[in-house]
Motif scaffolding. Sequence first.
Motif: not given
Length: 291
Positions: A82-84, A88-91, A95-97
């Motif tokens: 889900i995070y992976l 590519p679409f998140s600013w 770091n989302l992980f």
Amino acid sequence: MKKIFGGLKLSWPTIIIMAVLIAVYTATMAVIPITKDTSFRDINATLEVWIFFGILIIMNSKSAKESALKCFVFFLISQPLIYLFQVPFSWQGWNLFSYYRFWFVITVLCLPMGYLGYHMKDNKWYGLIMLTPMLLLLGILYYGFLSEAYSFFPNHLLSAIFCASTMILYSLFIFDNKVLKIIETVISSILIIVLTVMVFATPKTTYHTTMFADEVKLTETTKVRLEDSKYGTVNIKYEDGLGEYAIEANFTKAGETKLIVEDDVKKCIYDLTIQRTSYDKKLIECIDKEL
């Protein structure tokens, strides 16, 4: 309905494919702007749907060991993906992980929860001890979603309905023992009724914020209003920290309306788009009163 809670064939390939597809769906809902503040994005942050998947796997496993391992592998695959898929679409990029820590703990807990949860199929009294905490958690989520729907309709309404529905479904279809069915159905029903009354008996949640109007010098005599009062209230307030007057807004509904700011010289009208925790204001026109 009973087939869902014990009559499905969830092979290992099915578990893996299901984990990947659900990860793709969840990531998609998380990055599409239109899903913001809706039930479709809730799967990315809250547990109600994941509880459903966990119980689905538990009830369709053939042993406690298989239940534990399948729950563990399902979460081990789906959550990192889900995070992976969002990177590519998140600013925030990789770091989302940092948010994965919570879901990693949930993943590890799947081993004991999947193992113990399988024994709900024994139809014994200890099944109540295993299911009731899940019902209480769903009740807490139901209360939060319904509060949001009540205040910012229809935000999160589907999630509230999902929580209430699954609470009843689990009570009716996990156990074959009639006494256990009745006890859990009574618990779920009482929770839903009490929490619903609590939501409607309390004031609506508001989105409180401060706005400015660059085209108008705000003073204590400036008049401000929303074209449609159902979206909330606005008033002029002196901000001590800023040393100037500002527009204090308490929004109670998401949507589009107009903000009207008026002083002795001019009247300015703005398009105002209200979301759950943000807004967008755009000047339409300013009318000079002297003309």
